[in-house]
Design a protein around this motif. Structure first.
Motif, PDB file in Angstrom:
ATOM      1  N   GLY A  16     105.252  44.254  51.848  1.00 33.70           N
ATOM      2  CA  GLY A  16     103.901  43.712  51.734  1.00 33.70           C
ATOM      3  C   GLY A  16     103.835  42.289  51.235  1.00 33.70           C
ATOM      4  O   GLY A  16     103.004  41.508  51.672  1.00 33.70           O
ATOM      5  N   LYS A  17     104.704  41.902  50.290  1.00 36.92           N
ATOM      6  CA  LYS A  17     104.647  40.548  49.727  1.00 36.92           C
ATOM      7  C   LYS A  17     105.176  39.503  50.701  1.00 36.92           C
ATOM      8  O   LYS A  17     104.638  38.408  50.798  1.00 36.92           O
ATOM      9  N   ALA A  18     106.241  39.814  51.400  1.00 37.42           N
ATOM     10  CA  ALA A  18     106.860  38.837  52.291  1.00 37.42           C
ATOM     11  C   ALA A  18     106.056  38.637  53.567  1.00 37.42           C
ATOM     12  O   ALA A  18     106.050  37.547  54.132  1.00 37.42           O
ATOM     13  N   PHE A  19     105.366  39.658  54.030  1.00 40.81           N
ATOM     14  CA  PHE A  19     104.679  39.578  55.323  1.00 40.81           C
ATOM     15  C   PHE A  19     103.656  38.447  55.397  1.00 40.81           C
ATOM     16  O   PHE A  19     103.657  37.699  56.375  1.00 40.81           O
ATOM     17  N   PRO A  20     102.764  38.274  54.409  1.00 41.35           N
ATOM     18  CA  PRO A  20     101.778  37.183  54.532  1.00 41.35           C
ATOM     19  C   PRO A  20     102.408  35.795  54.641  1.00 41.35           C
ATOM     20  O   PRO A  20     101.913  34.943  55.392  1.00 41.35           O
ATOM     21  N   ALA A  21     103.484  35.559  53.898  1.00 41.96           N
ATOM     22  CA  ALA A  21     104.140  34.250  53.964  1.00 41.96           C
ATOM     23  C   ALA A  21     104.758  34.012  55.337  1.00 41.96           C
ATOM     24  O   ALA A  21     104.661  32.914  55.892  1.00 41.96           O
ATOM     25  N   VAL A  22     105.376  35.037  55.890  1.00 38.57           N
ATOM     26  CA  VAL A  22     105.974  34.909  57.226  1.00 38.57           C
ATOM     27  C   VAL A  22     104.875  34.720  58.264  1.00 38.57           C
ATOM     28  O   VAL A  22     105.006  33.898  59.180  1.00 38.57           O
ATOM     29  N   LEU A  41     106.980  26.260  54.835  1.00 37.58           N
ATOM     30  CA  LEU A  41     106.396  27.604  54.776  1.00 37.58           C
ATOM     31  C   LEU A  41     107.453  28.674  55.008  1.00 37.58           C
ATOM     32  O   LEU A  41     107.425  29.735  54.378  1.00 37.58           O
ATOM     33  N   PHE A  42     108.389  28.412  55.914  1.00 41.04           N
ATOM     34  CA  PHE A  42     109.473  29.365  56.136  1.00 41.04           C
ATOM     35  C   PHE A  42     110.412  29.420  54.927  1.00 41.04           C
ATOM     36  O   PHE A  42     110.972  30.477  54.631  1.00 41.04           O
ATOM     37  N   ASP A  43     110.573  28.308  54.217  1.00 41.61           N
ATOM     38  CA  ASP A  43     111.350  28.336  52.974  1.00 41.61           C
ATOM     39  C   ASP A  43     110.699  29.294  51.971  1.00 41.61           C
ATOM     40  O   ASP A  43     111.375  30.094  51.330  1.00 41.61           O
ATOM     41  N   ARG A  44     109.372  29.195  51.845  1.00 42.67           N
ATOM     42  CA  ARG A  44     108.636  30.084  50.938  1.00 42.67           C
ATOM     43  C   ARG A  44     108.803  31.543  51.380  1.00 42.67           C
ATOM     44  O   ARG A  44     109.046  32.433  50.564  1.00 42.67           O
ATOM     45  N   ALA A  45     108.687  31.779  52.667  1.00 45.47           N
ATOM     46  CA  ALA A  45     108.840  33.138  53.194  1.00 45.47           C
ATOM     47  C   ALA A  45     110.249  33.655  52.952  1.00 45.47           C
ATOM     48  O   ALA A  45     110.444  34.833  52.636  1.00 45.47           O
ATOM     49  N   GLU A  46     111.231  32.777  53.073  1.00 42.14           N
ATOM     50  CA  GLU A  46     112.611  33.178  52.832  1.00 42.14           C
ATOM     51  C   GLU A  46     112.795  33.608  51.379  1.00 42.14           C
ATOM     52  O   GLU A  46     113.446  34.617  51.095  1.00 42.14           O
ATOM     53  N   ARG A  47     112.222  32.860  50.451  1.00 43.17           N
ATOM     54  CA  ARG A  47     112.309  33.244  49.045  1.00 43.17           C
ATOM     55  C   ARG A  47     111.638  34.600  48.808  1.00 43.17           C
ATOM     56  O   ARG A  47     112.145  35.427  48.046  1.00 43.17           O
ATOM     57  N   ASP A  48     110.515  34.830  49.476  1.00 43.17           N
ATOM     58  CA  ASP A  48     109.823  36.113  49.335  1.00 43.17           C
ATOM     59  C   ASP A  48     110.663  37.266  49.877  1.00 43.17           C
ATOM     60  O   ASP A  48     110.699  38.343  49.284  1.00 43.17           O
ATOM     61  N   THR A  49     111.351  37.053  50.993  1.00 49.20           N
ATOM     62  CA  THR A  49     112.189  38.124  51.541  1.00 49.20           C
ATOM     63  C   THR A  49     113.388  38.381  50.634  1.00 49.20           C
ATOM     64  O   THR A  49     113.813  39.523  50.479  1.00 49.20           O
ATOM     65  N   GLU A  50     113.916  37.330  50.009  1.00 42.68           N
ATOM     66  CA  GLU A  50     115.026  37.516  49.072  1.00 42.68           C
ATOM     67  C   GLU A  50     114.588  38.323  47.863  1.00 42.68           C
ATOM     68  O   GLU A  50     115.288  39.228  47.420  1.00 42.68           O
ATOM     69  N   GLN A  51     113.404  38.002  47.333  1.00 38.76           N
ATOM     70  CA  GLN A  51     112.887  38.728  46.174  1.00 38.76           C
ATOM     71  C   GLN A  51     112.592  40.184  46.514  1.00 38.76           C
ATOM     72  O   GLN A  51     112.731  41.064  45.676  1.00 38.76           O
TER      73      GLN A  51
END
Length: 112
Positions: free
Chosen positions: A27-33, A65-75
């Protein structure tokens, strides 16, 4: 221009393989992606429109924005989530280069 198109095609093919291996997003990573993907899609539409239309439009980079999404997927602990983000950043870089060759202004998301 042909070299750039070939690179974008290569990165797109890698993306298909890497998305399948990554699995689903939480749920957290999806909005950023989704936000990053929407920005990339809009920028690709800018290039497509400029091919046969006016070139008074701006290509907006989505890499930040993809950098932010990448951090979210890592977390979130998404296995292999970094590979699709890398592919999308490479696609953004090659299409931004294409936009520059077409004479379009290019801006980073942070400065848009």
């Amino acid at each position: 221009m042909l070299r750039i198109a070939a690179a974008a095609r290569h990165y797109s093919r890698n993306l298909v393989v890497d998305v399948e291996a990554a699995g689903s997003l939480d749920g957290k990573a999806f909005p950023a992606v989704q936000r990053a993907s929407t920005t990339l899609h809009q920028s690709l539409n800018v290039i497509a429109g400029a091919i046969s239309g006016p070139r008074d439009v701006t290509y907006t980079r989505s890499s930040a924005l993809f950098d932010r999404a990448e951090r979210d997927t890592e977390q979130a602990g998404t296995p292999h989530g970094q590979l699709p983000m890398r592919d999308l950043k490479l696609i953004d870089a090659t299409t931004a280069e294409m936009a520059e060759l077409m004479g379009l202004p290019v801006t980073d998301y942070a400065t848009a």
